[in-house]
Design a protein around this motif. Sequence first.
Motif, PDB file in Angstrom:
ATOM      1  N   MET A   1      22.318  -8.799 -46.119  1.00 56.66           N
ATOM      2  CA  MET A   1      21.811  -9.918 -44.729  1.00 56.66           C
ATOM      3  C   MET A   1      20.532 -10.339 -44.695  1.00 56.66           C
ATOM      4  SD  MET A   1      22.380  -7.067 -41.008  1.00 56.66           S
ATOM      5  CE  MET A   1      22.749  -4.973 -42.204  1.00 56.66           C
ATOM      6  N   ALA A   2      20.529 -10.943 -45.342  1.00 56.27           N
ATOM      7  CA  ALA A   2      19.585 -12.336 -45.458  1.00 56.27           C
ATOM      8  C   ALA A   2      19.240 -12.683 -43.631  1.00 56.27           C
ATOM      9  CB  ALA A   2      19.349 -13.183 -45.971  1.00 56.27           C
ATOM     10  N   PHE A   3      18.305 -12.782 -43.055  1.00 54.47           N
ATOM     11  CA  PHE A   3      18.303 -13.403 -42.109  1.00 54.47           C
ATOM     12  C   PHE A   3      19.048 -15.601 -42.122  1.00 54.47           C
ATOM     13  CE2 PHE A   3      15.363 -10.629 -40.051  1.00 54.47           C
ATOM     14  CZ  PHE A   3      16.081 -10.047 -39.016  1.00 54.47           C
ATOM     15  N   LEU A  37      24.506 -12.138 -31.042  1.00 56.08           N
ATOM     16  CA  LEU A  37      24.195 -11.769 -33.004  1.00 56.08           C
ATOM     17  C   LEU A  37      22.499 -12.268 -33.261  1.00 56.08           C
ATOM     18  CD1 LEU A  37      26.893 -12.685 -35.081  1.00 56.08           C
ATOM     19  CD2 LEU A  37      26.511 -10.763 -33.174  1.00 56.08           C
ATOM     20  N   LEU A  40      20.804  -9.380 -30.774  1.00 52.93           N
ATOM     21  CA  LEU A  40      20.948  -8.026 -31.011  1.00 52.93           C
ATOM     22  C   LEU A  40      20.252  -7.546 -33.037  1.00 52.93           C
ATOM     23  CD1 LEU A  40      24.118  -7.987 -30.181  1.00 52.93           C
ATOM     24  CD2 LEU A  40      21.967  -6.919 -29.192  1.00 52.93           C
ATOM     25  N   GLU A  41      19.811  -8.807 -33.698  1.00 57.66           N
ATOM     26  CA  GLU A  41      19.639  -8.430 -35.037  1.00 57.66           C
ATOM     27  C   GLU A  41      17.948  -8.763 -35.031  1.00 57.66           C
ATOM     28  OE1 GLU A  41      20.670 -11.152 -37.709  1.00 57.66           O
ATOM     29  OE2 GLU A  41      22.989 -10.390 -37.751  1.00 57.66           O
TER      30      GLU A  41
END
Lengths: 443, 303
Positions: A1-3, A37, A40-41
């Motif tokens: 889940m790399a930004f 998204l 929220l992340e």
Amino acid sequence: MAFESLSEKLQNAFKKISGRGKLNEKDIKDAMREVKLALLEADVNFLVVKNLIKDISERAMGQDVLNSLTPGQQVIKIVNEELTALMGKENTKLNISPKKPTIIMLLGLQGAGKTTVAGKLALMLKKQNKGVLLAACDIYRPAAIKQLQVLGEQIDVKVYEKGTQKPLLTAKEALRKAQDENCDYLIIDTAGRLHIDEDLMGELKELKDNLKPSELLLVVDAMTGQDAVNVAEKFNSTLDITGIILTKLDGDTRGGAALSIRAVTGKSIKFAGIGEKLTDIEPFYPDRMASRILGMGDVLTLIEKAELAMDETKAKELEEKFKTQRFTLDDFLDQFSQMRKMGSMNDLMAMLPGANTGKMANAEIDEKQVDRMEAIIKSMTKKERENPNVVNASRKRRIASGSGTTIQEVNKLLNQFEGTKKMMKQFTDMSKKGKKGLFKLPF
Amino acid sequence: MNKNEGLFSKMKKGLTSTKEGFSKNIGNIFNSSGEINDDFYEQIEEALIVADVGMATTMLIIEKLKVNIKANKIKTTEQAKTELKNIIKEMLGQNDVEDNYPLVILFVGVNGVGKTTAIGKLASKFGEQGKKVVMAAGDTFRAAAAEQLTEWAQRSNASIVKHKEGADPAAVIYDAIQSFKAKGADVLLCDTAGRLHNKKNLMEELKKMERIIAKELPGANKEVYIVLDATTGQNAINQAKNFKDTVELNGIVLTKLDGTAKGGVVIAINKELMLPIKYIGVGEAIEDLEIFDPYLFVEALFE
């Protein structure tokens, strides 16, 4: 889940539809999904996100965005503006009591960093030549008093403690001592507690009612998740806090909690803890936080500056010139001045995400060199500027003496010009299949 | 069972005590009309996000739920609720706590998550089982960290090895191991200074401690637990990843579940990094550390 940065996501979302030109409502809706998204992340509270998205969508539906050649950037700009507005203005002034000492009470959950902040604040005030007394009122956590004492020793600030005596009593005695010693500030460290612990919240209320502090600062861990709103709201409704200190901002958290807390309390975030050393506290910059939450460095500032500096018609002209290979030294000169309008080169480099790392950090750009390059071009005749191929050895000598430079420097400039021309050609070729507005910043 | 109820009510107390303002009572979502429609899924999405489960994992859970609802011909939201819980429980897997001795546990984590407190409580837990516990005060950075651990050692009747503030933490671990061997103790609990996972040099320091333990206690059962604060949001994933890249993590201790935070981010961490949750902290008292029970955790998530 790399930004993946929000700007990238939005650019990608808009790329799909760039062939059609104008955006429609569905496009905006898709983009809003990405914004949601990203927020929220970044741990912005769900309901805060909902409200924000509503506001942002309304603005993004506006004609300016739909007609824009750069809808991605426009939307990012709106998102950022809304976030910045929500984050509030910079406000790092401490409330000062007309009567010495000004009392600052620190409160928060366990492990937020209250004791460390107490030490950092004390050192900051001491450096402003203020007299400070620290009061150790965390009687619950083992060795909390000792921790404050050690910090006090390190920064040479006195710590008042009376062991596990009732915090109110200790605080009152500390106040008397601060008055006797004519201290400017009394900083009270309290025990970490859960916002739902009625007994311990009552203890804080009692402290507040008796001491009437000028500042009741809620210390919050920047990594806090969705629960930040519950914590902040409860502390605020019980105690009517005066501000917030955000800690551990030197981590890699996006720090969406900052936005949530601000949204539910309306109180300013005054300071931020940014490292392990006791000097690592700084005023809080709401605008920086907004772009951090979006994960974009200061890209937004760059977009704005670029927009101001580069008007669209000029950009189009330039684009046309690249395509037709009519890019001349005059255009090159023009570029310099456009860049200048955006601020110093080093400033610009610093604003690019990732530019601070590795090689880029060392790539200090010499502003003087740009001056010399301008001088060289200005020393050329019109013919030379339009067709650099005519510049022979004798012309080079003339240009060098005219601009106060050397032949080597003239050669270097001509090489750089050719290099730029080639690079730009590649850029235009590359993006021919893609977007309409070609001369854009590469993000 | 009684004990479990006690734990559950503690968690539930925390989880339900803040109903005002922004907090959502997640239980509500299943009491709605009873029809499985878009609204229903949206409500689940909200509930999971608010519990810090994170967007990616939430979407994954909902996808699975949709598939299962179709496959099992589920019609009511009540059945869907059970299915949802089952999906998450399955994701969390079973929890087996280490019981091979001698046992060495190194505790790592960012600042303020409750490493020292967790060690204190765990020492008491092992003590109750008649195990001989030694603590290593490896946090030589934070002011008075060793004093804090010393108090816990006294409360739990464990012995402690500590050095001066600013000493080399690896040396503390080394000395503690010698003491552990000499005493013929069963459990060695090693505290470390809190460190943000993006600070390279501090992370390297942990490797050294891990090497010393491996070298000095080759036959021991070695564990490295990351301590995570339940109030932490999605950044906990970065924390776990970075610590895992540095040392051989074996499990998670999730602290501060007695507040209103639900710690849902551990679901993502568990799934992505295959890290089981070993213990949870549910209160301030010395006995308030419990062996993680996926069933109770999921129940509390939706209360």
